[in-house]
Write a protein that holds these residues in place. Structure first.
Motif, PDB file in Angstrom:
ATOM      1  N   PHE A  73     -82.798  97.898  46.377  1.00 40.76           N
ATOM      2  CA  PHE A  73     -81.584  97.891  46.637  1.00 40.76           C
ATOM      3  C   PHE A  73     -80.605  96.772  45.490  1.00 40.76           C
ATOM      4  N   GLY A  74     -81.765  96.102  44.996  1.00 41.05           N
ATOM      5  CA  GLY A  74     -80.727  94.646  44.163  1.00 41.05           C
ATOM      6  C   GLY A  74     -80.547  94.438  43.397  1.00 41.05           C
ATOM      7  N   ASN A  75     -79.757  93.470  42.479  1.00 36.51           N
ATOM      8  CA  ASN A  75     -79.617  93.617  40.833  1.00 36.51           C
ATOM      9  C   ASN A  75     -80.583  93.209  40.875  1.00 36.51           C
ATOM     10  N   PRO A  76     -81.176  94.160  39.751  1.00 37.47           N
ATOM     11  CA  PRO A  76     -82.668  94.185  38.709  1.00 37.47           C
ATOM     12  C   PRO A  76     -82.011  92.813  37.747  1.00 37.47           C
ATOM     13  N   GLY A  77     -81.300  92.036  37.835  1.00 32.48           N
ATOM     14  CA  GLY A  77     -81.159  90.403  37.488  1.00 32.48           C
ATOM     15  C   GLY A  77     -81.657  89.976  38.249  1.00 32.48           C
ATOM     16  N   THR A  78     -81.682  90.176  39.382  1.00 29.26           N
ATOM     17  CA  THR A  78     -81.460  88.596  40.409  1.00 29.26           C
ATOM     18  C   THR A  78     -83.289  87.956  40.116  1.00 29.26           C
ATOM     19  N   THR A  79     -82.997  86.400  39.646  1.00 28.66           N
ATOM     20  CA  THR A  79     -84.071  85.869  39.325  1.00 28.66           C
ATOM     21  C   THR A  79     -85.040  85.338  40.416  1.00 28.66           C
ATOM     22  N   GLU A  80     -86.218  85.341  40.432  1.00 25.32           N
ATOM     23  CA  GLU A  80     -87.631  84.920  41.778  1.00 25.32           C
ATOM     24  C   GLU A  80     -86.917  83.821  42.505  1.00 25.32           C
ATOM     25  N   ALA A  81     -86.004  82.786  41.943  1.00 26.78           N
ATOM     26  CA  ALA A  81     -85.765  82.664  42.663  1.00 26.78           C
ATOM     27  C   ALA A  81     -84.296  82.183  43.579  1.00 26.78           C
ATOM     28  N   GLU A  82     -83.648  83.356  43.323  1.00 34.02           N
ATOM     29  CA  GLU A  82     -81.985  83.793  44.349  1.00 34.02           C
ATOM     30  C   GLU A  82     -83.097  84.688  44.979  1.00 34.02           C
ATOM     31  N   GLY A  83     -83.997  85.332  44.418  1.00 34.18           N
ATOM     32  CA  GLY A  83     -84.936  86.779  45.822  1.00 34.18           C
ATOM     33  C   GLY A  83     -85.748  85.399  46.926  1.00 34.18           C
ATOM     34  N   LYS A  84     -86.163  84.234  46.710  1.00 31.18           N
ATOM     35  CA  LYS A  84     -86.748  83.734  47.515  1.00 31.18           C
ATOM     36  C   LYS A  84     -85.701  83.684  48.504  1.00 31.18           C
ATOM     37  N   ALA A  85     -84.878  82.610  48.235  1.00 30.05           N
ATOM     38  CA  ALA A  85     -83.652  81.797  48.608  1.00 30.05           C
ATOM     39  C   ALA A  85     -83.172  82.654  49.237  1.00 30.05           C
ATOM     40  N   LYS A  86     -82.789  84.680  49.548  1.00 30.91           N
ATOM     41  CA  LYS A  86     -82.816  85.461  50.070  1.00 30.91           C
ATOM     42  C   LYS A  86     -83.440  85.449  51.147  1.00 30.91           C
ATOM     43  N   SER A  87     -84.856  85.439  50.729  1.00 35.77           N
ATOM     44  CA  SER A  87     -85.932  85.509  51.422  1.00 35.77           C
ATOM     45  C   SER A  87     -86.358  84.741  53.261  1.00 35.77           C
ATOM     46  N   ASP A  88     -86.142  83.278  52.663  1.00 28.40           N
ATOM     47  CA  ASP A  88     -85.859  82.101  53.093  1.00 28.40           C
ATOM     48  C   ASP A  88     -85.585  82.253  54.529  1.00 28.40           C
ATOM     49  N   ALA A  89     -83.654  82.224  53.947  1.00 30.89           N
ATOM     50  CA  ALA A  89     -82.659  82.119  54.859  1.00 30.89           C
ATOM     51  C   ALA A  89     -82.854  83.985  55.597  1.00 30.89           C
ATOM     52  N   ILE A  90     -83.262  84.906  55.522  1.00 33.53           N
ATOM     53  CA  ILE A  90     -83.375  86.362  56.349  1.00 33.53           C
ATOM     54  C   ILE A  90     -84.390  85.872  57.119  1.00 33.53           C
ATOM     55  N   LYS A  91     -85.954  84.970  57.042  1.00 30.68           N
ATOM     56  CA  LYS A  91     -86.395  84.824  57.823  1.00 30.68           C
ATOM     57  C   LYS A  91     -86.222  83.691  58.833  1.00 30.68           C
ATOM     58  N   ALA A  92     -85.547  83.061  58.071  1.00 34.68           N
ATOM     59  CA  ALA A  92     -84.790  82.167  59.465  1.00 34.68           C
ATOM     60  C   ALA A  92     -83.524  82.637  60.341  1.00 34.68           C
ATOM     61  N   LEU A  93     -83.206  83.217  60.112  1.00 36.55           N
ATOM     62  CA  LEU A  93     -82.036  84.081  61.157  1.00 36.55           C
ATOM     63  C   LEU A  93     -82.610  83.924  62.128  1.00 36.55           C
ATOM     64  N   LYS A  94     -82.131  83.699  63.616  1.00 30.79           N
ATOM     65  CA  LYS A  94     -82.410  84.358  65.123  1.00 30.79           C
ATOM     66  C   LYS A  94     -81.806  84.647  66.137  1.00 30.79           C
ATOM     67  N   THR A  95     -80.698  84.879  65.932  1.00 33.28           N
ATOM     68  CA  THR A  95     -79.717  85.835  67.517  1.00 33.28           C
ATOM     69  C   THR A  95     -79.729  87.416  66.919  1.00 33.28           C
ATOM     70  N   LYS A  96     -79.612  88.177  67.408  1.00 32.66           N
ATOM     71  CA  LYS A  96     -79.334  89.410  66.862  1.00 32.66           C
ATOM     72  C   LYS A  96     -78.281  89.992  67.119  1.00 32.66           C
ATOM     73  N   ALA A  97     -77.026  88.813  66.579  1.00 32.50           N
ATOM     74  CA  ALA A  97     -75.680  88.928  66.135  1.00 32.50           C
ATOM     75  C   ALA A  97     -75.708  88.575  64.698  1.00 32.50           C
ATOM     76  N   GLU A  98     -76.773  87.516  64.150  1.00 29.63           N
ATOM     77  CA  GLU A  98     -77.080  87.001  62.873  1.00 29.63           C
ATOM     78  C   GLU A  98     -77.884  88.255  62.192  1.00 29.63           C
ATOM     79  N   ILE A  99     -78.843  88.890  63.347  1.00 28.04           N
ATOM     80  CA  ILE A  99     -79.726  89.841  62.233  1.00 28.04           C
ATOM     81  C   ILE A  99     -79.220  91.221  61.713  1.00 28.04           C
ATOM     82  N   VAL A 100     -78.621  91.332  63.310  1.00 29.22           N
ATOM     83  CA  VAL A 100     -77.544  92.466  62.731  1.00 29.22           C
ATOM     84  C   VAL A 100     -77.044  92.305  61.430  1.00 29.22           C
ATOM     85  N   LYS A 101     -75.748  91.424  61.186  1.00 30.65           N
ATOM     86  CA  LYS A 101     -74.452  91.360  60.817  1.00 30.65           C
ATOM     87  C   LYS A 101     -75.687  91.100  59.281  1.00 30.65           C
ATOM     88  N   ALA A 102     -76.403  90.277  59.078  1.00 33.05           N
ATOM     89  CA  ALA A 102     -77.659  90.522  56.996  1.00 33.05           C
ATOM     90  C   ALA A 102     -77.732  91.716  57.320  1.00 33.05           C
TER      91      ALA A 102
END
Length: 192
Positions: free
Chosen positions: A97-126
């Protein structure tokens, strides 16, 4: 006016308004042949399915977010934990459901940020944030652009695949909840 009369007057008013509300007619079903905008269809489905998915994510206690079925319970070697299921869907929502114009670097940064989440509150908010993105995406689907090819597929196709994808993971999460004696919110009385 006595307190008893006031009390009964309030009860009558409450009962009358409740009865009137209960008698309200549901919205009319569109006649056969009516064109329904794709955004309305996808938005309705997304809202329903999002409620089930987020409800399941919120139902699992934080101390069980690292739960994965043990390998001794069946063929579960190497499966994702509950938290990993939720984070995977969060990440995938941005892809489907992302912006078709998202760059590979932007996608990787978003992915890395999500993978780094630790708490339930952080995960549910994301997760909820990813559904906000999903709603923005489906709200922008029109009859004119629904089936036009983009770099990642058609908008309608990506939305359908995104919905199917997160509901597949919802099914897995339901099993995880039940293995922890938790009834998924969508399966509790009065929700069907």
């Amino acid at each position: 006016m006595s307190h008893v009369v006031r009390f009964f007057a309030c009860c009558l008013l409450a009962a009358t308004s409740t009865f009137a509300f209960a008698q309200a007619t549901p919205p009319a079903k569109p006649p056969v042949g009516t064109a329904i905008p794709p955004a309305q269809i996808y938005g309705h489905l997304l809202t329903l399915m999002e409620g089930e998915f987020v409800g399941a994510a919120e139902a699992m206690p934080e101390d069980k977010y690292d739960f994965a079925p043990p390998a001794t319970a069946g063929d579960f070697k190497g499966v994702r934990t509950f938290a990993e299921q939720v984070k995977h869907v969060t990440e995938a929502n941005y892809s489907f459901f992302g912006n078709p114009g998202t760059t590979e670097a932007e996608g990787k940064a978003k992915s890395d940020a999500i993978k780094a989440l630790k708490t339930k509150a952080e995960i549910v908010k994301a997760l909820k944030d990813s559904f906000t993105q999903a709603h923005a995406y489906v709200d922008a689907i029109t009859p004119e652009n629904a089936f036009i090819q983009t770099a990642s597929g058609t908008r309608a196709g990506m939305a359908a695949f995104g919905l199917a994808h997160f509901m597949d993971h919802y099914g897995q999460m339901v099993e995880y909840l039940r293995m922890n004696s938790i009834i998924p919110p969508a399966s509790r009385g009065g929700n069907m």
